[in-house]
Write an enzyme that holds these catalytic residues in place. Structure first.
Site, short mmCIF file in Angstrom:
data_model
loop_
_atom_site.label_atom_id
_atom_site.label_comp_id
_atom_site.label_asym_id
_atom_site.label_seq_id
_atom_site.Cartn_x
_atom_site.Cartn_y
_atom_site.Cartn_z
N GLU A 96 5.97 -5.72 8.69
CA GLU A 96 5.32 -5.22 7.47
C GLU A 96 5.78 -3.80 7.17
OE1 GLU A 96 1.27 -5.26 8.71
OE2 GLU A 96 1.24 -7.39 9.12
N HIS A 120 -0.17 -3.18 14.77
CA HIS A 120 0.46 -2.09 14.02
C HIS A 120 0.29 -0.85 14.89
CE1 HIS A 120 1.76 0.60 11.01
NE2 HIS A 120 1.80 -0.31 10.07
N LYS A 156 0.82 -1.21 0.00
CA LYS A 156 0.00 0.00 0.00
C LYS A 156 0.85 1.27 0.00
CE LYS A 156 -1.71 -1.33 4.06
NZ LYS A 156 -0.78 -2.38 4.57
C1 LIG Z 1 -1.57 -3.46 8.27
C2 LIG Z 1 -0.48 -2.56 7.88
N1 LIG Z 1 0.76 -3.06 7.75
C3 LIG Z 1 1.81 -2.28 7.39
C4 LIG Z 1 1.65 -0.94 7.14
C5 LIG Z 1 2.85 -0.17 6.74
O1 LIG Z 1 3.22 0.69 7.75
P1 LIG Z 1 4.51 1.61 7.65
O2 LIG Z 1 4.44 2.33 6.37
O3 LIG Z 1 4.41 2.45 8.84
O4 LIG Z 1 5.71 0.71 7.70
C6 LIG Z 1 0.39 -0.35 7.28
C7 LIG Z 1 0.18 1.07 7.02
O5 LIG Z 1 -0.89 1.59 6.92
C8 LIG Z 1 -0.71 -1.18 7.66
O6 LIG Z 1 -1.95 -0.69 7.78
#
Ligand SMILES: Cc1ncc(COP(=O)(O)O)c(C=O)c1O
Lengths: 381, 282
Positions: free
Chosen positions: A262, A186, A58
């Site tokens: 993640e 998270h 994402k």
């Molecule tokens: C379920 C989940 N995992 C991972 C991420 C990635 O987080 P970050 O960009 O802080 O590493 C997000 C971000 O919205 C998330 O919602």
């Protein structure tokens, strides 16, 4: 509001690099440097040895980035059917993905299963029941809410069960014949420090170990989510130091568990630079206005949705005055930066946005039907 | 070369070496591959799941075709739903039936199978008794007006495109397409890992047919021991034919098989206790 980092002027070589890119590809641009992702990935892997990294697609759902992570042997965190399609197109094997969106339509579960993802995240009873038809095939992670107060983006209000709901959900899953293989959380994105990660790891690990004493199928996966920061202040990022408490906490969990993370932002934010061009200027109430060809409805959308304040750079030097950088749409919210001190710019001058890989192009809109900034990679595909 | 690792289950997976990739297609939200494996010959996979291999397809196709056709005794009209790879058609064509209607949703699957899995159909697509219909199997059984002595539902798994072929409405429509004394057989998964499929299918079939049960055969690359075939008919006597009758019919049919014979026919209806338990939804 967070102070924005602004750089006035650039070494001739740097300026020539950006000008050359615009001459060849036009403006606006998002310039991707895969070498930066590789370096960040290696740093994070060194800081968290033994942790399997699943890139959060994402953050920047780009085929270029998928290929870079794929070549590093990384996994992928997916949250939608569109992300699944992207990975399928890029030949990423389904088993290297986990589906982490806590709320899903049945059709999404089915398409993820057909793609080959068998790990799913759930945070409530109703969502658990959606997996009854697929219970022979899946392994579930329960998502718990831990909220880092220092995170720029909260991800624990909308998602994650309360810690004290876990025993009930675990019993419920067992009664439904659904295998819960571990816990996930998270704590929020762009975290100031890892204190909340440590607390979450410790509480989850204690519960997993306690349940292993009594449950017939012990949990063995601990997913620590994302939250690793980007250096929007351009002060450098000591990932090793940032991760040290996490590493220590994970060092205390059983060796035979699989620990996964993640990361999204930390891997891609520094790998993309936005190049925009001054299209017009004016002076209103004694303040200089510069109108750029990209703005908050485009690549700078993260300034609204992600609360990010991107470091900016102009190539020209000279005496500064209060200025405003505005985006290209007809809406007045489309302001990239206010009250920044800039030398006098001319139409055609470039304005550079740094650390613009995460939640930028990912969240841009179609407003005014302006063309998207072109995404180019510094390495051939 | 790369490996193919099945993605059917989260906790266990079988893995095949890809010795040569013949065909890959990733359109229409699905992922189809045909490759060669030294132990299994040509292997076809769809969405991370093994569909058929040259080495063991005979178990599946022989058992799904000959058990109902021999049990029926005098089948004239046979309907195959799915089965685009042609293996089912090849086995059905060994019988002296009058007509074979095959309904496959995707013409491209048939063409691809003729090209890359030629041993499956082994020329059977040229059989003059065949009427090949390119249509949705569900719509076909709903709208068709003819009657069939045997209907063979050779579908993909219920999470794939074949989902509707496991629905209660489909079974109800299929029943209206059966001639008196007719029987429907269906592909029903591996109950050791997927007992729910047995529970669900049994419940749905039992609402429409006087005799709704399963029979078994182990297909090695459908990992997990026995697979089950759904058996649904109002002709309750078809299941318990005397061994001598079966033997006589099998001999006269001269089927030239590698798994199926009169003894396997009878034995296939013996169900392990865990399958019986799944039928009762326990
Ligand atoms: C379920 C989940 N995992 C991972 C991420 C990635 O987080 P970050 O960009 O802080 O590493 C997000 C971000 O919205 C998330 O919602």
């Amino acid at each position: 509001m967070t102070q924005r980092h602004v750089t006035i002027g650039a070494p001739a070589e740097t300026a020539a690099h950006y000008e050359d890119l615009v001459n060849r590809h036009g403006s606006p641009l998002l310039v991707y440097d895969p070498a930066v992702v590789r370096q960040r990935y290696a740093e994070l892997q060194r800081a968290l040895p033994g942790v399997s990294l699943y890139y959060a697609v994402k953050a920047l759902p780009s085929a270029h980035v998928i290929r870079t992570i794929d070549a590093l042997g990384g996994g992928f965190d997916i949250a939608s059917g569109g992300e699944t399609e992207l990975l399928l197109r890029e030949d990423v094997f389904g088993r290297r993905t986990i589906h982490t969106h806590p709320i899903k339509k049945d059709a999404e579960i089915r398409s993820a299963l057909r793609y080959g993802a068998t790990t799913f995240v759930v945070d409530n009873d109703y969502e658990l029941t959606k997996f009854v038809p697929y219970r022979s095939r899946v392994g579930i992670l329960l998502r718990v809410s831990f909220r880092a107060s220092g995170a720029a983006v909260d991800l624990s209000r909308k998602f994650g069960c309360a810690f004290d709901e876990l025993p009930g959900l675990l019993d419920r899953a067992a009664a439904l014949g659904i295998h819960v293989k571990g816990l996930s959380f998270h704590v929020g994105s762009q975290c100031a420090d890892a204190a909340k990660h440590v607390e979450a790891i410790e509480q989850c690990a204690a519960l997993m170990q306690a349940r292993a004493e009594t449950d017939p199928t012990p949990m063995s996966v601990l997913d620590i989510g994302g939250g690793f920061p980007a250096a929007y202040h351009r002060t450098g990022l000591d990932l090793e130091a940032w991760c040290a408490p996490v590493r220590a906490a994970l060092g205390r969990v059983p060796d035979d568990w699989q620990c996964i993370a993640e990361p999204g932002r930390v891997l891609v934010a520094p790998a993309v630079t936005c190049v925009t061009t001054v299209v017009g200027t004016s002076r209103r109430d004694g303040v200089r206005w510069y109108y750029l060809d990209d703005g908050v409805y485009g690549s700078f959308s993260g300034q609204l949705f992600d609360h990010a304040v991107y470091p900016l750079q102009v190539l020209r030097e000279g005496p500064v005055e209060p200025s405003i950088l505005a985006g290209p749409t007809c809406d007045s919210i489309d302001i990239v930066a206010e009250q920044i001190a800039l030398p006098e710019l001319e139409p055609g001058d470039l304005v550079i946005g740094h650390e613009m890989g995460a939640y930028t192009a990912a969240t841009r809109t179609r407003f005014n039907l302006l063309p998207d900034a072109q995404f180019i990679s510094l390495e051939p595909a | 070369m790369a490996d193919f690792e099945e993605t059917l289950y989260d906790a266990v997976a079988q893995k095949f070496r890809i010795d040569k990739l013949y065909f890959e297609n990733k359109t229409d939200h699905q992922h189809l591959m045909i490759f060669h494996n030294a132990a299994l010959g040509r292997v076809m996979t769809l969405d991370g799941i093994v569909q058929t291999t040259e080495a063991d397809e005979f178990v599946y196709h022989e058992m799904m075709a000959h058990v109902p056709l021999v049990a029926h005794g005098a089948p004239q009209h046979v309907l195959i739903i799915g089965g685009g790879d042609g293996g089912m058609l090849r086995e059905v064509a060994k019988h002296a039936v009058e007509s074979i209607t095959q309904v496959e949703i995707d013409a491209a699957v048939v063409e691809m199978a003729k090209t890359y899995l030629p041993n499956h159909s082994a020329g059977a697509y040229d059989d003059p008794r065949l009427q090949l219909v390119i249509d949705d199997g569900f719509a076909f059984v709903r709208d068709d007006t003819r009657h069939y002595d045997v209907i063979i539902v050779d579908s993909t798994d219920p999470i794939g495109p074949g989902e509707v072929l496991f629905s209660e409405d489909f079974y109800a429509h299929a029943k209206t397409r059966l001639a008196p004394g007719g029987v429907v057989v269906t592909q029903n998964g591996v109950p050791f890992f997927q007992p729910d499929e047995v529970t669900t299918t049994h419940r749905r079939l039992a609402r429409h047919f006087a005799d709704a049960t399963f029979y078994c055969a182990p297909v090695p690359t459908y990992y997990g021991g026995f697979m089950t075939f759904g058996w649904a008919t109002d002709a309750t006597e078809l299941r318990g034919l005397a061994p001598a009758i079966i033997r006589d019919r099998v001999e006269r049919a001269e089927l030239n098989t590698r798994y199926y014979n009169a003894d396997m026919h009878g034995a296939a209806f013996a169900l392990p206790q865990y399958v019986r338990a799944a039928m009762q939804g326990e």
